[in-house]
Scaffold this motif. Structure first.
Motif, short mmCIF file in Angstrom:
data_model
loop_
_atom_site.label_atom_id
_atom_site.label_comp_id
_atom_site.label_asym_id
_atom_site.label_seq_id
_atom_site.Cartn_x
_atom_site.Cartn_y
_atom_site.Cartn_z
N ALA A 1 -4.78 -0.39 9.45
CA ALA A 1 -4.45 -1.61 8.71
C ALA A 1 -4.42 -2.83 9.63
CB ALA A 1 -3.11 -1.44 8.00
N LEU B 1 -2.91 5.34 9.89
CA LEU B 1 -3.21 4.38 8.84
C LEU B 1 -2.63 2.99 9.11
CD1 LEU B 1 -2.95 6.52 5.57
CD2 LEU B 1 -4.94 6.03 7.01
N THR C 1 -10.91 -2.56 4.76
CA THR C 1 -9.84 -1.78 5.38
C THR C 1 -9.18 -0.87 4.36
OG1 THR C 1 -9.45 -3.57 6.96
CG2 THR C 1 -7.72 -1.93 6.73
N MET D 1 -8.88 3.09 4.59
CA MET D 1 -7.55 3.70 4.50
C MET D 1 -7.46 4.66 3.33
SD MET D 1 -5.10 0.46 5.43
CE MET D 1 -3.59 1.37 5.04
#
Length: 515
Positions: A126, A122, A98, A102
Motif C-alpha cells: 500500500a 500488504l 495498488t 493488494m
C-alpha cells in the motif's frame, strides 16, 4: 519456501490484517487527493518525459506502436487515458492499481500467510504503490512510478509462489492471480517480468502444481490476446522492437548505481546470510530457491534507477513465514533475527514514502510552488518550485566530443521550465513535425504542435521518428549534452544535408534532406 507442516492459523486473523492494509491504502490515497495538487520536489526534468508519454496517450497514441519506449504500456494507459487533470488521474490510478495488486495479494495470503506476515506484505505494498516519492529520492515526483508498480506486483507474485498454501483454497484462482500478476509485470517493465516470472514457473513445475501452473499460463496467454485485440496486432512486435532497441543501445549500459556498489551494501550481505540459513535449515531445494530469488532481486535492483533494495519487503515477509515453520529453537531465532534485520532495511525505504504523502498537504499550501505550465489544461494541478520557471541557468558542458554542427554545448542547470517554454516558442510556427536533438522533446505539449510520430520521448541517442520530421531542432542548451552530441554525431554519420532556417537564443532550426 514453506511446506505443509505449517500450522493452520486463523484465516479470520489474516483477513482482518488484509482489511487493515486496505484501510491504510484508503488513508494514503485520500490524503494525497486532499492536497488538490502534486508539487514536484525532485526529478522535475525526468518528469517531463513522463508527461510527454502521458500526453501522447491522452490524445490517442499507443505506446510502442505510435512512439518508442522500453517501459510497458500499462502505467501510461492507466494514467493517461483518464479524463481529468493528469495529477488527479495519477493519484487515483496509483490507488486503483495498488488495490488490484493488494486484492490478489490478499486472496493469496489468506491461504498462505499468518496475520503478521499478511499485514507486513500488504501494508508495504500500500505504501510503495501509492507513494509520491521515488525510491531514489525523498522528494515528491511523478517520475519512476512505473518502477514502484513493478515492485509491488513482483513482491506479491514472488512471495505467493514461494509459500505454498497451508489452508484449503481454489488452485485455479491462485493460478489466475499468478497469470494476471505476471501479465502486469510484462506490461509494466520487462526487468521485473524476466526476473520473477520464469522463476515462478520453475517453482510451480518443480512442485508438480499442474492446476496452478496451467491456470496461470492460460490466464497470461488470454491477457496477451486481449491486449492484442484492444491495442492492435502490431502492439507486441512493436514492444519487442523497443526492448531490443534499448537493450542493444550502447548509451544505456546501466541505469545508475554500479554492480560493485550494490553488492557491497549491507542488505546484500544480510541476503547472503539468509541464503546460507536456507541451505542450513531448510535443505538444498529451498536453499537453491533462495539463491535464485536473491539473484533475481539483485538483478531488478541493478536495472532500476536509484537501485533501492525494495526486495527487502519480500525478504522480511518470508522470514516471518519461516519463523512459524522452524524445526528448532535455533532456526526460529535465526529467522526471527533475519526478519528484524530485513524489516529495518525495508523501513528505511518505506518511511520517506509515508512522509512524502503527509508532506503533500503542507506543500500544496506553500507559496514556494507555482503552476508548472498554466497554459496546458491537462497539467492543471501540477506545481513546481518557482525557481524552476526561471531564470534559466545555462552551464558550459564538455560532455562528449565536439561535432561539426556544434562546437560548444551547454547544460540546463536551472529554470528548466523556462527553457522548455523558450524552445517551444521557437518551434511553434514550424510547418511540420520537428525532430529535436536532445534526450527529451516535450515541446509539442506547450506549443500545440502534433507530437513527432515514432519518436522516443526519452531518446537514447537514436534517430527514431526522424523519417516523419520536416525539420531538425538543436536546442542551444541540452537536458543531456552527451545524448545531444551523440545524436548530432549520428546525424552527421547519416550524411544528412542541413540548412539553417533560423536561430534564437533557445534553439536553432534546420531543414534537412538526404544526399
Amino acid at each position: 519456501m514453506a511446506d505443509r507442516s505449517v500450522p493452520r492459523q486463523s484465516a479470520t486473523a489474516s483477513l482482518v490484517a488484509a482489511a487493515l492494509a486496505f484501510v491504510l491504502l484508503a488513508v494514503l490515497v485520500s490524503t494525497q487527493s486532499r492536497a488538490g495538487c502534486v508539487c514536484l520536489e525532485s526529478f522535475g526534468v525526468d518528469t517531463l518525459f513522463i508527461l510527454d508519454i502521458l500526453s501522447r496517450v491522452s490524445v490517442g497514441e499507443t505506446p510502442h506502436v505510435d512512439f518508442t519506449t522500453p517501459i510497458g504500456a500499462l502505467p501510461f494507459w492507466a494514467v493517461g487515458r483518464g479524463g481529468g487533470p493528469l495529477p488527479d488521474d495519477f493519484i487515483l490510478m496509483q490507488g486503483v492499481f495498488t488495490a488490484f495488486v493488494m486484492g490478489a495479494g490478499a486472496w493469496l495470503a489468506l491461504s498462505r500467510l499468518g496475520p503478521f506476515a499478511t499485514l507486513t506484505l500488504l501494508c508495504s505494498v500500500a505504501v510503495l504503490g501509492t507513494s509520491l516519492t521515488s525510491s531514489a529520492d525523498p522528494g515528491v515526483t511523478m517520475a519512476l512510478y512505473y518502477n514502484r508498480w513493478g515492485w509491488i506486483a513482483a513482491l506479491v507474485l514472488a512471495v505467493s509462489v514461494a509459500v505454498p498454501p497451508t489452508r484449503p483454497n481454489r488452485p485455479w484462482a491462485d493460478g489466475l492471480c499468478f497469470g494476471t500478476l505476471a501479465l502486469a509485470l510484462l506490461l509494466t517493465k520487462i526487468t521485473f517480468f524476466v526476473a520473477v516470472s520464469p522463476l515462478a514457473a520453475i517453482v510451480l513445475l518443480s512442485r508438480r502444481d499442474w492446476v496452478r501452473f496451467t491456470a496461470a499460463a492460460v490466464s497470461f496467454a488470454a491477457g496477451m490476446a486481449i491486449v492484442a485485440l484492444l491495442a492492435g496486432t502490431e502492439f507486441w512486435p512493436a514492444y519487442l522492437d523497443d526492448l531490443i532497441w534499448v537493450a542493444t543501445n550502447p548509451i544505456r549500459l546501466t541505469p545508475g548505481v554500479s554492480a560493485a556498489d550494490i553488492l557491497s551494501a549491507p542488505e546484500v550481505w544480510a541476503a547472503a546470510a539468509a541464503v546460507l540459513l536456507a541451505f542450513r535449515f531448510r535443505g538444498p531445494a529451498t536453499g537453491t530457491l533462495a539463491l535464485l530469488a536473491a539473484g533475481a532481486a539483485l538483478f531488478i535492483q541493478l536495472q532500476n534507477f536509484g537501485a533501492a533494495p525494495l526486495w527487502t519487503i519480500g525478504a522480511v515477509t518470508l522470514s516471518l513465514v519461516l519463523v512459524k515453520i522452524a524445526r528448532s529453537k535455533v532456526e526460529s531465532l535465526s529467522w526471527g533475527a533475519a526478519a528484524i534485520v530485513f524489516g529495518g532495511f525495508a523501513l528505511l525505504q518505506l518511511t520517506p514514502m509515508v512522509l512524502g504523502t503527509i508532506r503533500t498537504v503542507d506543500t500544496a499550501k506553500s507559496d514556494a510552488f507555482v503552476p508548472m505550465l498554466p497554459g496546458v489544461a491537462r497539467l492543471d494541478g501540477l506545481r513546481v518550485p518557482a525557481f524552476h520557471i526561471g531564470p534559466i541557468v545555462r552551464s558550459p558542458s564538455s560532455d562528449g566530443a565536439p561535432v561539426p554542427i556544434q562546437s560548444e554545448s551547454c547544460l540546463v542547470t536551472g529554470g528548466y521550465i523556462g527553457h522548455l517554454t523558450d524552445v517551444a516558442e521557437t518551434l511553434a510556427h514550424v510547418p511540420g513535425p520537428v525532430f529535436v536533438a536532445d534526450a527529451q522533446s516535450p515541446y509539442w505539449m506547450v506549443n500545440g504542435q502534433p507530437p513527432l510520430p515514432g519518436a522516443a520521448p526519452w531518446n537514447y541517442a537514436s534517430l527514431k521518428g526522424l523519417e516523419h520530421a520536416t525539420h531538425i531542432a538543436v536546442p542551444t542548451c541540452a537536458f543531456k549534452p552527451s545524448y545531444q552530441r551523440a545524436l548530432l554525431r549520428r546525424i552527421d554519420t547519416e550524411g544528412l544535408l542541413l540548412e539553417e532556417v533560423y536561430r534564437t537564443e533557445a534553439a536553432t532550426l534546420y531543414s534537412f534532406r538526404r544526399p
